[in-house]
Design a protein around this motif. Sequence first.
Motif, PDB file in Angstrom:
ATOM      1  N   HIS B 103       5.150  77.725  13.019  1.00 37.40           N
ATOM      2  CA  HIS B 103       6.639  76.754  12.678  1.00 37.40           C
ATOM      3  C   HIS B 103       7.655  77.235  12.077  1.00 37.40           C
ATOM      4  O   HIS B 103       7.294  77.623  10.942  1.00 37.40           O
ATOM      5  N   ALA B 120      -4.882  76.434  15.987  1.00 43.17           N
ATOM      6  CA  ALA B 120      -3.634  75.133  16.486  1.00 43.17           C
ATOM      7  C   ALA B 120      -3.402  74.431  15.289  1.00 43.17           C
ATOM      8  O   ALA B 120      -4.205  74.155  14.563  1.00 43.17           O
ATOM      9  N   THR B 121      -1.715  74.245  15.473  1.00 45.50           N
ATOM     10  CA  THR B 121      -1.549  73.813  14.358  1.00 45.50           C
ATOM     11  C   THR B 121      -0.307  73.010  14.556  1.00 45.50           C
ATOM     12  O   THR B 121       0.393  72.772  15.505  1.00 45.50           O
ATOM     13  N   CYS B 122       0.301  72.117  13.722  1.00 42.76           N
ATOM     14  CA  CYS B 122       1.528  71.316  14.217  1.00 42.76           C
ATOM     15  C   CYS B 122       2.296  71.059  13.176  1.00 42.76           C
ATOM     16  O   CYS B 122       2.021  71.551  11.992  1.00 42.76           O
ATOM     17  N   LYS B 127       6.652  70.451  16.834  1.00 40.46           N
ATOM     18  CA  LYS B 127       6.153  70.630  18.285  1.00 40.46           C
ATOM     19  C   LYS B 127       3.848  70.963  17.301  1.00 40.46           C
ATOM     20  O   LYS B 127       3.547  71.233  16.713  1.00 40.46           O
ATOM     21  N   VAL B 128       3.093  71.047  18.424  1.00 45.14           N
ATOM     22  CA  VAL B 128       1.625  71.816  18.181  1.00 45.14           C
ATOM     23  C   VAL B 128       1.886  73.082  19.028  1.00 45.14           C
ATOM     24  O   VAL B 128       2.673  73.253  20.052  1.00 45.14           O
ATOM     25  N   HIS B 145       5.682  65.811  21.843  1.00 44.75           N
ATOM     26  CA  HIS B 145       5.883  64.507  20.788  1.00 44.75           C
ATOM     27  C   HIS B 145       7.483  64.607  19.929  1.00 44.75           C
ATOM     28  O   HIS B 145       8.739  65.199  19.934  1.00 44.75           O
ATOM     29  N   VAL B 149       4.534  65.625  13.873  1.00 43.24           N
ATOM     30  CA  VAL B 149       3.221  66.315  13.722  1.00 43.24           C
ATOM     31  C   VAL B 149       2.393  66.396  12.374  1.00 43.24           C
ATOM     32  O   VAL B 149       2.849  67.825  12.190  1.00 43.24           O
ATOM     33  N   LEU B 152      -4.381  67.184  13.292  1.00 43.11           N
ATOM     34  CA  LEU B 152      -4.921  67.706  14.912  1.00 43.11           C
ATOM     35  C   LEU B 152      -6.934  67.837  14.839  1.00 43.11           C
ATOM     36  O   LEU B 152      -7.029  67.443  13.585  1.00 43.11           O
ATOM     37  N   SER B 163      -3.305  65.329  18.985  1.00 38.81           N
ATOM     38  CA  SER B 163      -2.308  65.103  17.271  1.00 38.81           C
ATOM     39  C   SER B 163      -1.828  64.278  17.089  1.00 38.81           C
ATOM     40  O   SER B 163      -2.025  63.230  18.091  1.00 38.81           O
ATOM     41  N   ASP B 165       1.027  62.050  15.060  1.00 38.79           N
ATOM     42  CA  ASP B 165       2.395  62.589  14.486  1.00 38.79           C
ATOM     43  C   ASP B 165       3.084  61.397  13.753  1.00 38.79           C
ATOM     44  O   ASP B 165       2.574  60.346  12.931  1.00 38.79           O
TER      45      ASP B 165
END
Lengths: 548, 348, 428
Positions: B103, B120-122, B127-128, B145, B149, B152, B163, B165
């Motif tokens: 990100h 997974a990352t956010c 964004k995810v 979103h 975010v 998760l 996810s 936010d």
Amino acid sequence: MTNRLVILCVWAVTASVVSGQQPVHQRIDKATAERNGGAMASLASDAEFLRRVYLDLTGIIPAAAETRKFLADSDPNKRAKTIDLLLASKDFSRRMREVVSVMLLERRAGTVISDQEWNKFVEGAFAADMPWDQFVRELISADGSDARTRPAIRFFVDGGRSSHDQMTQDVARLFLGMNLQCAQCHNDRNIREYEQAHYFGIYAYLRQSKLQTDKSQRAFLIETVAKDKMEFQSVFSKNKQFTGPRLPDRGEVAVPAFKKGDECAAPAKDGFPGVPKFRPRQLLARDLTAADNRRFVRNAVNRFWFLMMGRGLVHPLDLLHVKNPASHPDLLEFLVDDFVAHKFDVKYLLRQIALSQSYQRSSILPGDIDPAAVKPESYRVANAKGLSSEQLAWSLMRATGNLERIAATPLSKKSKFTYKDYVNGRLPAPDNLSDVMKLFAAAFGNSAGSPEVDFTPSASQSLFLLNDKLLRNWLTPRDGNLVDRLTKESNSDRIAEELYLVSLSRLPDDEEKALVRGSLERHKSRRSQALGDLAWALLTSAEFRLNH
Amino acid sequence: MKIEPKATKLERVVRYERQMHCCRLSPDGAYLYGAGFDGRLHRWTLNQKDRHESFAAHQGWVETMVLHPDGSQLFTADSWGQVSCWPVGPGIPKRRWTIQDAHLTWLRRVTVSPRGDRIATCGNDHKVRVFSSGEGKLIRELTGHEHAVLSLAFHADGKSLTSGDLFGNVRHWDLSTGKCLRSLDASRLYKKFHQYDQGGVRCMTFDTAFRCLYCGGFEGTNANQAQGTPTVIALDWASGKIQTIMTPRNAFTGPILDVVYHPAGYLIGAGSSEAGGVLWFWKPGQAKNQHEVRYENSFRGLDLHRNGARLAAAAFGDRGGQRGGNGRRLTNGEYVGFEGSIALYTLA
Amino acid sequence: MKHPHSCNSSEHALTRRQMLQSLGVIAGATGVAGLAEPIFAQQARRRQKQVLFVWLDGAMSQLESWDPKPGTQFGGPFKSIQTRLPGVRLSELMPRMAERMNRFAIVRSMHTRFEDHSQAVDPIQRGDPKNRGVPYPFLGSAVSKLLGDQGSGLPPYIHIKPGSGGFFYQDAGFLGAEYGALTLGDGNPPANLAAPEGVTAEIDRARSELREAVNQRFLRHRTRLLSNTYEHTFRIARQMMNHRSLFDPARLGRKDLDRYGGTEFGRHMLQARRLLEAGVTFVKVTMYHWDTHGDNFNCHLSGVPQVDQALSAVLDDLTDRGMYEHTVVVVLSEFGRTPKINGRIGRDHWPECWSLGIGGGGIRPGVVIGATSAKGTFNAGAEYDIGHVFHTIFRALGINPDKTEYDNNGQPLPIAHEDCSAIRGLLA
């Protein structure tokens, strides 16, 4: 013009010849004549005089009928008679209550003493001709335990005067004419006379005073035991200094040493500490108002003079000191002696001023002189004064013919009128005296804690006069109010006469009659609104807004 | 296994001069990993008198790390957007792979799928992203979103990811299509305080049966400083509706910054405040916690060891509050920052 | 020596003038000659000096804005970004200002004395000269007083803030209530700006003409001291009514609002721009609640971009309109925030070293004054107190603080702290 000059000369001659045991009002005229610095204005016309004296002594313009009667009266003594009539009226106590409240409370509000209690106390004092020294004594000494003087504690306890610093500054400023703000931290560098020791001398009288509430949340301004002198230090010096209670130019009060346990005259009771034997605030009430405390008397005379004449003999009012001498020093000292000799009788003092030709001068300039050359402290020409918010409210209600209706409308118990809610459209226009006065105080008065001395009109005030619905309502025909009456009149000259009498307390001249006629002709199709607009123009004019 | 929350015991505390955000216990219980303000990867070897080592790893803050289900790899991520994969075990850890810019803005959370094939990352970029856990290759970007975010959680069904936010919107994603299947409402955790966005779904976890999604944060802040009531919103997975709103029995002001679910049937939340940290133990379905455990410093990330008998909690703040507060506070003439610690609890 | 208050002294004349110069919502003084110029007069505008004062109440963190220290002990989670100035970086939360740093300046080495809001908020905005025992005017009151009536016909000092409005006379300190701030609470217009129902423009004109005629008659042969003041308030009131749309938040364009960030602060900044355009001398915009003792980074994540966007937009607009060259734009708080990040992930109060942003007329663009240590804990080198900032702003406005003093009822008082001087490197 010739007439004016003649009167002027006669005056001057009279003033210079007469001396000695002449009436006080003549002494005043002699003093102002000696220092006028140029031609003086003629005597005010009857209409000019009447409006002024009504506003000054009763806080409201005369009703049209009163003006007519006065103008028609041929008694050469009618001015003096009117002065006495007004001083004896109920409106005088109300006016003095308004003046004294604005002067001493400076629109600070509070909850310990209600407006009603305070108003009753002050009006009662003036109705009973309470001497000024006694009145101030009660303000200073009241602790809340005596039912009659209880409202007086408002002076100290309501509206942000809870700190001893604020108390000290206000006592000095309002009762001694000394702005000791600088002296809190050091000797005033500009006014040598104002010493830090003065500040703390007064402070020492007050520092034992403390607000305390009983079980039923009733507040009292008690005093605790004073143990020692007040210690203070200048920000410019490392030396510690000490003072007991002391007023400027007067001796220090010794703080007595009591044996431990022997300090009180009455023991602790009901959660209150014991009543000390030594109560400096009580001594302040005594010492401050002593007849030989010239600073106190001078300040009082100067403030009442300012009220009538629009300019203090010493100005600014809170800077009485050697280097800011009175414009007429001998007159001030004479009035001080005279005020003491007449036992601090405010009514007497105001009467003497009102009787003087200095007070009764016209505000119209004598001849084609440069207005800028006319100094307000010369009293050559009557100084115009802005109407206070109270004078404005009363006068507008009277002029628009709504006073009786509003005065008869009781204040609803539920009324939670605030200016903020009103201007934000959350409340309808107020219809009772109490709320109308609140509205005008918020719209035309200074903010809390700021003295009302100069005329400080603002654009917000003008916007209020231009656009607020209250005045608009008052100028809408209803129940025999002004515009209602005028709509029933067809003769435009009679309309003009009524309009000018009710608003400006004088008769219109031909030019003005023509103005009214022309306007009504132009707006034939909307006659009642046109009448309202005419009244509006008169009521928002400088001639109405000023006491001249 | 069963646990008795009242029997929770502080087993040990490891300390470090910088604040700690997150921690993980190795499956064999030998290593305790931690990370925080200094961007390094810290490792305490618990059976060697808590021997401490640390390794250059990241820039910015490391607020989030997660263990692969098989226990062999550790994924760490930093606030500058980088994700790295590390082997678990002795020796100097060598990065398996790194994603430089997972990100572009503050990366908030990294998590791993139950099967271990995906991470997974956010982040603040709304964004995810889903990557392969083996090589760190981008597989999917989940967009929808409208705000940062913050949290998760993978579902065990193998195809769902949730996810949460800043505004309390929880999204349920279909991993196979990248579509948002539904939105769940945890907006109680958001408050517009004057001109500032406050709160958000700071953390989330499923229960072991994946019937309920617990979203943590705080409610009703009265200042622009997370001064609200710690709150967990339990969302019923099937209906998507709020099942329980969980708050502490004893008054507490501050956020819940992490939650874990204990298989014995407790939701454990970590609280953070100026008065220190608290662990709350809630029974599912109950609004008030059954038990609480206080700690000297405020808590950040939690890790429940897979045997269910140990709980690690990263913490930061200064012990006793002597160095905190306004203005120039020097310690022996030095301007010293706050330290961090990881508290290790035994659950029984 | 004659006391200033005795007759005929020049100081006395000044005091009279002071009284006449009741600006604010209070009547303004153009003396007997009446209003100098019509509103919006191009010429007046060109000569005019103006100030946009942005007050971030509660204290914005320098580390999350003007003075980032990424990757250091106290740097926090954010990155820094390159600006238009080589070697100068801002927090990643300020990308727009980074693009405009060639037009703006930063002081990174502020050092003040007060570490509590109650101690700091007033002194910082009053410029805090040595304790004189008198309340000093806030910058807006001071500038209104020192620049005098610039002929806009509008109140010289307008303050836009969340919450309630009114006339904040306290700002004026010893200058007297008339120099207070006309405060537009929540950006709402002053009360009674609209003519009452049924009063058309034509009727309004007619009734005003009547009023004029009545006044003319009265003013013959009378001193006009008070009536001029009174009439001026009517002229200001009418100017405000005529430019009602200027105060009407509903008139703000959607596009502009978006450009300013679509936030409350953005809206207030846009309103400020419109007031400056109309000729108001000093506009203050307050944004509250920067006191992030907890959750500092999320709070700044929410707040700083609002400032970044609105400030950038106003800089662009002032530049596009040719106004930036005579308008000083200042952005500051009562202090900075601690480098230390506390247990609540917050930052506390820090007067030791903090930053402010400044730009526009008289200010050298693209400079960074002062520096903090590598960890941002203390100033590295020369540091500046708020007195220096007041000196600098006054100089930028063409006022020489060494030669100008206040006259407080005869008491001469410096307009800025006498132990400080302008920050030379900041002056164009």
